[in-house]
Design a protein around this motif. Sequence first.
Motif, PDB file in Angstrom:
ATOM      1  N   CYS A 229      14.706  18.335  23.837  1.00 50.12           N
ATOM      2  CA  CYS A 229      15.346  16.970  23.570  1.00 50.12           C
ATOM      3  C   CYS A 229      13.965  16.343  23.418  1.00 50.12           C
ATOM      4  N   CYS A 230      13.465  15.340  22.936  1.00 51.26           N
ATOM      5  CA  CYS A 230      12.414  14.615  22.564  1.00 51.26           C
ATOM      6  C   CYS A 230      12.086  13.720  24.057  1.00 51.26           C
ATOM      7  N   PHE A 231      10.607  13.554  24.095  1.00 55.39           N
ATOM      8  CA  PHE A 231      10.436  12.439  25.535  1.00 55.39           C
ATOM      9  C   PHE A 231       8.796  11.898  25.121  1.00 55.39           C
ATOM     10  N   ASN A 232       9.761  10.451  25.244  1.00 57.38           N
ATOM     11  CA  ASN A 232       8.499   9.822  24.726  1.00 57.38           C
ATOM     12  C   ASN A 232       8.398   8.594  26.281  1.00 57.38           C
ATOM     13  N   SER A 233       7.838   8.257  26.536  1.00 55.29           N
ATOM     14  CA  SER A 233       7.544   7.831  27.911  1.00 55.29           C
ATOM     15  C   SER A 233       6.345   6.339  27.118  1.00 55.29           C
ATOM     16  N   ASN A 234       6.439   5.512  26.047  1.00 58.59           N
ATOM     17  CA  ASN A 234       4.861   4.804  26.047  1.00 58.59           C
ATOM     18  C   ASN A 234       6.023   3.469  26.407  1.00 58.59           C
ATOM     19  N   ILE A 235       7.028   3.340  25.991  1.00 66.10           N
ATOM     20  CA  ILE A 235       7.895   2.109  25.178  1.00 66.10           C
ATOM     21  C   ILE A 235       8.761   1.711  26.700  1.00 66.10           C
ATOM     22  N   PRO A 236       8.304   0.994  27.925  1.00 67.49           N
ATOM     23  CA  PRO A 236       9.552   0.824  29.058  1.00 67.49           C
ATOM     24  C   PRO A 236      10.258  -0.189  28.250  1.00 67.49           C
ATOM     25  N   GLY A 237      11.984   0.905  29.261  1.00 68.52           N
ATOM     26  CA  GLY A 237      12.909   0.118  29.732  1.00 68.52           C
ATOM     27  C   GLY A 237      13.629   0.549  27.952  1.00 68.52           C
ATOM     28  N   VAL A 238      13.544   1.521  27.681  1.00 69.63           N
ATOM     29  CA  VAL A 238      14.507   2.568  26.481  1.00 69.63           C
ATOM     30  C   VAL A 238      14.504   3.549  26.857  1.00 69.63           C
ATOM     31  N   LYS A 239      15.191   4.167  26.350  1.00 74.29           N
ATOM     32  CA  LYS A 239      15.710   6.152  26.994  1.00 74.29           C
ATOM     33  C   LYS A 239      14.358   7.262  26.090  1.00 74.29           C
ATOM     34  N   TRP A 240      13.641   6.797  28.025  1.00 74.57           N
ATOM     35  CA  TRP A 240      12.406   8.214  27.430  1.00 74.57           C
ATOM     36  C   TRP A 240      12.785   9.398  26.746  1.00 74.57           C
ATOM     37  N   CYS A 241      13.919   9.868  27.123  1.00 72.91           N
ATOM     38  CA  CYS A 241      15.003  11.776  26.907  1.00 72.91           C
ATOM     39  C   CYS A 241      15.458  10.806  25.820  1.00 72.91           C
ATOM     40  N   PHE A 242      15.864  11.927  24.525  1.00 75.37           N
ATOM     41  CA  PHE A 242      16.197  11.209  23.381  1.00 75.37           C
ATOM     42  C   PHE A 242      16.365  12.785  22.664  1.00 75.37           C
ATOM     43  N   TYR A 243      17.308  13.235  22.333  1.00 76.28           N
ATOM     44  CA  TYR A 243      17.956  13.846  20.736  1.00 76.28           C
ATOM     45  C   TYR A 243      17.296  13.646  19.759  1.00 76.28           C
TER      46      TYR A 243
END
Length: 303
Positions: free
Chosen positions: A47-61
């Motif tokens: 899966c994809c990982f993006n922790s730049n934006i708080p309050g949303v899904k960081w690990c997603f398909y």
Amino acid sequence: MHCNISYVLVLCALLRPGKQQCSVDITEREDCGFPGISAKECYSRGCCFNSNIPGVKWCFYPKNIASDQKQCKVEPYNRRDCGYPTISAMECKERNCCFDSSIPGVNWCFFSKSQASDKQCNVEPYNRRDCGYPTISAAECKKRNCCFDSSIPGVNWCFFKSQDKRQCDVDIKEREDCGFPGITAKECYSRGCCFNSNVPGVKWCFYPKSTASDRQCNVEPYNRRDCGYPTIRAAECKKRNCCFDSSIPGVNWCFFKSQGCSVSPKLRKDCGYPNISSKDCLARGCCFDSSIPKTVWCFYGYK
């Protein structure tokens, strides 16, 4: 010197999707992990990982993952059993369920996320109201818009979805009896009816405000009185003002509507003779119920 890279890191690098596949709008991200998941764990799931934006899904398909694959990404400890210990992948697939035998000690055949998340199917086993017959398949059960769960032996596998409480909010003066005095909640639910014993002196087992099918057509297969002939069509059966159900082989598909056989055992009037068969009893246009010993089994129904 680069030979010291661990196998896990190599695997994660291979599974890690490209930037283009991970360009998913934050409002369309489908969760592939859990709160606090690490990038390493996320990548190991492909899966994809993006922790730049708080309050949303960081690990997603990523974009290229098929929806059915996403539905089968269920945490091992959250898997709801859809089979039995030795079930094959093919048999599991026939039940329209997910199969993953890579993790020992957990359910290998399990319901998908969408199936498991159906709140209306979270019915206690002893409260399941039968919506089929013992050998019904998951596909046939689904056609009836009912729930299917074969993980617990000795209970109904195909059962009605839990009723909306509003459907059972019937004024005590307008309740239509669906049972008999002393009926249990379990027996009442098995008839597809509502049960409320809070008010003494009124009907505790009663029909909901609306039912999926004609109440008079809720006749047990072995109690169906033939209203046609083996090759009769649904249209012809309907012209006779009878019920039609071709889902169960070996029983009458076109049959008379119920006369109202929910008669208290103490009030049953004999319509036959000792040891009469259900076939002979039904041929007389009467009700048959041999489930209660030391009572009349063949009896007149309500008019």
